[in-house]
Enzyme design. Structure first.
Site, short mmCIF file in Angstrom:
data_model
loop_
_atom_site.label_atom_id
_atom_site.label_comp_id
_atom_site.label_asym_id
_atom_site.label_seq_id
_atom_site.Cartn_x
_atom_site.Cartn_y
_atom_site.Cartn_z
N GLY A 66 0.82 -1.20 0.00
CA GLY A 66 0.00 0.00 0.00
C GLY A 66 0.86 1.25 0.00
O GLY A 66 1.79 1.38 0.81
N ALA A 67 0.58 2.17 -0.92
CA ALA A 67 1.36 3.41 -1.04
C ALA A 67 0.42 4.61 -1.01
O ALA A 67 0.59 5.55 -1.78
CB ALA A 67 2.21 3.40 -2.31
N GLY A 76 0.95 4.61 3.62
CA GLY A 76 2.09 4.10 2.86
C GLY A 76 3.12 5.16 2.53
O GLY A 76 4.34 4.93 2.60
N LEU A 122 -3.95 14.36 -2.97
CA LEU A 122 -2.83 15.28 -2.80
C LEU A 122 -2.84 16.03 -1.47
O LEU A 122 -1.81 16.59 -1.08
CB LEU A 122 -2.79 16.29 -3.96
CG LEU A 122 -2.68 15.66 -5.37
CD1 LEU A 122 -2.58 16.75 -6.42
CD2 LEU A 122 -1.49 14.72 -5.46
N SER A 161 -1.66 -5.83 -8.05
CA SER A 161 -2.46 -6.28 -6.91
C SER A 161 -1.67 -7.31 -6.12
O SER A 161 -1.06 -8.22 -6.69
CB SER A 161 -3.78 -6.88 -7.38
OG SER A 161 -4.43 -7.54 -6.32
N ALA A 178 -10.41 -7.46 2.02
CA ALA A 178 -9.98 -8.61 1.20
C ALA A 178 -8.47 -8.68 1.11
O ALA A 178 -7.86 -9.75 1.28
CB ALA A 178 -10.61 -8.52 -0.18
N ARG A 227 -6.28 -7.26 3.14
CA ARG A 227 -5.73 -7.52 4.48
C ARG A 227 -5.80 -9.01 4.82
O ARG A 227 -4.85 -9.59 5.35
CB ARG A 227 -6.50 -6.72 5.52
CG ARG A 227 -6.08 -5.26 5.60
CD ARG A 227 -6.73 -4.62 6.83
NE ARG A 227 -6.13 -3.35 7.14
CZ ARG A 227 -6.75 -2.18 7.04
NH1 ARG A 227 -7.99 -2.14 6.61
NH2 ARG A 227 -6.14 -1.06 7.36
N CYS A 250 -36.09 -5.10 -0.72
CA CYS A 250 -37.42 -4.47 -0.72
C CYS A 250 -37.40 -3.11 -0.02
O CYS A 250 -38.17 -2.22 -0.36
CB CYS A 250 -38.46 -5.39 -0.07
SG CYS A 250 -38.02 -5.97 1.57
#
EC number: 2.3.2.-
Length: 637
Positions: free
Chosen positions: A25-26, A30, A58, A96, A121, A123, A174
């Site tokens: 992760g960046a 990260g 940013l 990924s 998912a 993790r 519903c």
């Protein structure tokens, strides 16, 4: 005398310069983590992230600049981090982490793995890979002002999946289609509508009135006689929403009258729905056009204004025209993908959701509020990410020093507790004997209807979504070794739409599920039932309701640790916090919804929840889990 290199012992400094670490992760955490690592002395780093840089990143992901928008996060983070320490060796992967290339052998080349992820998912997958490779993992997350860092080591500590996570808040079909009562219901409906009109159609995301609603219990013949629905274009026709929309040329006014007039009139014919709730009020484009409100526009920031009904009508018209043009440019059978950062898509959901809120007598919401709920996001705090990244490095230094016993789970709170602490450490818990991931022989019991559950549902909804497998292979323990699901493409596709009962699976059957990428085997015991609730496909036996049981600690202990914060967490049986400071956690870095984030409270230790929801540690009664996808919406406070 101890030799120091900077502030570190020489032996540790030497270790940092040679050890290889993986950062997954960046993003918000990260970026801070990569900077911290190179400045601390780590020289051999690999970083992986599938995402690209967006303008909205940013304000907190400081390794990125405006010129980097659209580029790979991992690659740009590498280039920016090297400016702090050009002698470091950083390898970036724009990919990924669940890609089969990153197998157990890939993980074994690292001394330490550090997670900076934002979804359950991924993790779960990294947790399993580190367990299989027997590599220490530092897990982290943040949600607004809250954060957590913990260490996971096979055989010594709880793994990421030892404690059950609360399912993201979902709603019966519903409710979404017939009787919305909260703004979030309308926002979910609007996202479904986007897919029905412009994206990939999903039968589970239908937006037209649901005639199968058991609460309606109406007589179709009688109602048909009363339903005064016109025969013009825009009338309710039981055809695909997208096909009908195309037949009108995506005419915004016809779409509007169909969705907010004719469908609502149709709902009104379901008399029993409105006996105990306020009936909706249909909208008519032509009438609204005549009654245009000439009041001055609301002041304030554009995204934080709540428009009047006609304002949202115009937003609806403009967004439909833009989206239909985009669809046309892509050609026949093209599809658009909803993205909260795509202005026309966000405008469409904002307008459609607010118009539906107005129809059902709810207060309308600003574009900012709708985006927060529709995108499952909470405000990201750069300072929180910085603190969490610093804690990750500190725990990493303990591991590399061979001082695993000193590692802690550390919680960052919004407000100081009675001891005036924002950072609260906690002794790491041992592995759970009931974990279906890190025990020696994982086994679960799943209640389902074998005559209605397809092989594809077993694969996608149960094994992949619920139990986090990536590419499962399933064999029936029937003495013949029948292969039900194969991860090899094409081998068992013919089985997908068949029911489990077609393969002799019945009450008491056992299925061996293997994921070779994760080096993980799960034995699934099948419990057949015909009494599942409506819209429930299966249940995992032993899972508990969302509400935690009463606290087990005595009242005197509780009183000694209450911090007086009005944001209270749920009670727990855990009493392992150091210095009597018990803590909370809300995990997940940045763009995730947090519906019950809270400060340290009465005897509570909260565990990870990548939806941003807190999950109080509980006695051994598990609670349900769910996949992270955006369509499972969590409402913000």
């Amino acid at each position: 005398m101890v030799q120091l290199v900077g502030s570190l012992r020489k032996e540790l400094a030497d270790s940092l310069s040679t050890c290889k670490v993986l950062v997954v992760g960046a993003g918000g955490i990260g970026c801070e983590l990569l900077k911290n690592l190179v400045l601390t002395g780590f020289k051999n780093i690999e970083v992986i992230d599938l995402d690209t840089i967006d303008v909205s990143n940013l304000n907190r992901q400081f390794l990125f600049q405006k010129k980097h928008v659209g580029k790979s996060k991992a690659q740009v983070a590498k280039e920016s981090a090297l400016q702090f320490c050009p002698s470091a060796s950083i390898t970036a992967y724009h990919d990924s982490i669940t890609n089969p290339d990153y197998n157990v052998e890939f993980f074994r080349k690292f001394m330490l793995v550090m997670n900076a992820l934002d979804n359950r998912a991924a993790r779960n997958h990294v947790n399993r890979m580190c367990l299989a490779a027997d590599i220490p993992l530092i897990e982290s997350g943040s949600a607004g002002y809250l954060g957590q860092v913990t260490v996971i080591k096979k055989g010594l500590t709880e793994c990421y999946e030892c404690q059950p996570k609360p399912a993201q808040k979902t709603f019966p079909g519903c409710t979404i289609r017939n009787t919305p009562s909260e703004p979030i219901h309308c926002i979910v409906w609007a996202k479904y509508l986007f897919n029905q009109l412009f994206g990939e159609e999903d039968a589970d995301q239908e937006v037209s009135p649901d005639t199968a609603d058991p609460e309606a219990a109406w007589n179709p013949e009688d109602t048909a006689a009363r339903a005064a629905v016109s025969e013009k274009d825009g009338d309710i026709k039981r055809v695909s929403t997208k096909v009908w929309a195309r037949s009108t040329g995506y005419d915004p006014i016809k779409l509007f009258n169909k969705l907010f007039k004719d469908d609502i009139m149709y709902l009104l014919t379901m008399d029993k729905l409105w006996k105990k709730r306020k009936a909706p009020t249909p909208l008519d484009w032509q009438q609204l056009e005549v009654l245009v409100n000439s009041e001055a526009p609301a002041s304030g920031l554009k995204d934080q204004k709540v428009l009047d009904v006609w304002g949202y009508c115009q937003m609806f018209q403009d967004s439909v025209e833009t989206l239909s043009s985009q669809l046309q440019e892509k050609g026949d059978d093209a599809e658009l993908v909803w993205d909260k950062d795509d202005p026309p898509a966000m405008d469409f959901v904002t307008a459609a959701a607010n118009l539906r809120m107005h129809v059902f007598s709810m207060n309308m919401k600003s574009r900012f509020d709708v985006k927060s709920m529709a995108g499952n996001i909470i405000p990201a705090i750069a300072t929180t990410n910085a603190v969490i990244a610093g804690l990750i490095v500190l725990e990493g230094l303990k591991i590399l020093s061979g001082e695993m016993e000193t590692c802690r789970t550390v919680f960052l709170n919004k407000c100081p507790n009675l001891r005036k602490k924002l950072l609260v450490p906690c002794v790491l818990d041992p592995p759970s004997a009931n974990c279906y991931v890190c025990v020696s022989k994982p086994e679960v019991t799943v209640k389902l209807n074998v005559q209605k559950t397809t092989v594809l549902s077993l694969q996608d909804r149960i094994l992949k979504e619920r139990f986090g497998m990536v590419a499962p292979d399933v064999q029936i323990e029937d003495g013949k070794g029948t292969i039900l699901i194969s991860s090899e493409e094409g081998e068992t596709e013919a089985n997908n739409n068949k029911f489990l009962s077609d393969f002799g699976i019945r009450n008491g059957s056992r299925l061996q599920s293997d994921d070779f990428l994760q080096d993980y085997t799960l034995l699934v015991n099948v419990l057949h039932t015909e009494e599942l609730e409506r819209d429930v496909e299966f249940e995992v036996i032993g899972e508990a309701p969302d509400k935690a049981p009463p606290p087990q600690s005595n009242q005197e202990e509780v009183n000694s640790i209450t911090n007086g914060n009005k944001d209270s967490a749920q009670p727990s049986t855990s009493s392992k916090a150091e210095d009597d400071d018990l803590m909370i956690v809300d995990s997940d870095e940045e763009e995730v919804a947090a519906s019950n984030s809270a400060a340290v409270a009465t005897g509570t230790k909260r565990k990870y929840s990548e939806t941003g929801e807190s999950s109080a540690k509980r006695p051994r009664t598990d609670q349900s889990d769910a996949a992270d996808d955006e369509d499972d919406i969590v409402a913000l406070d």
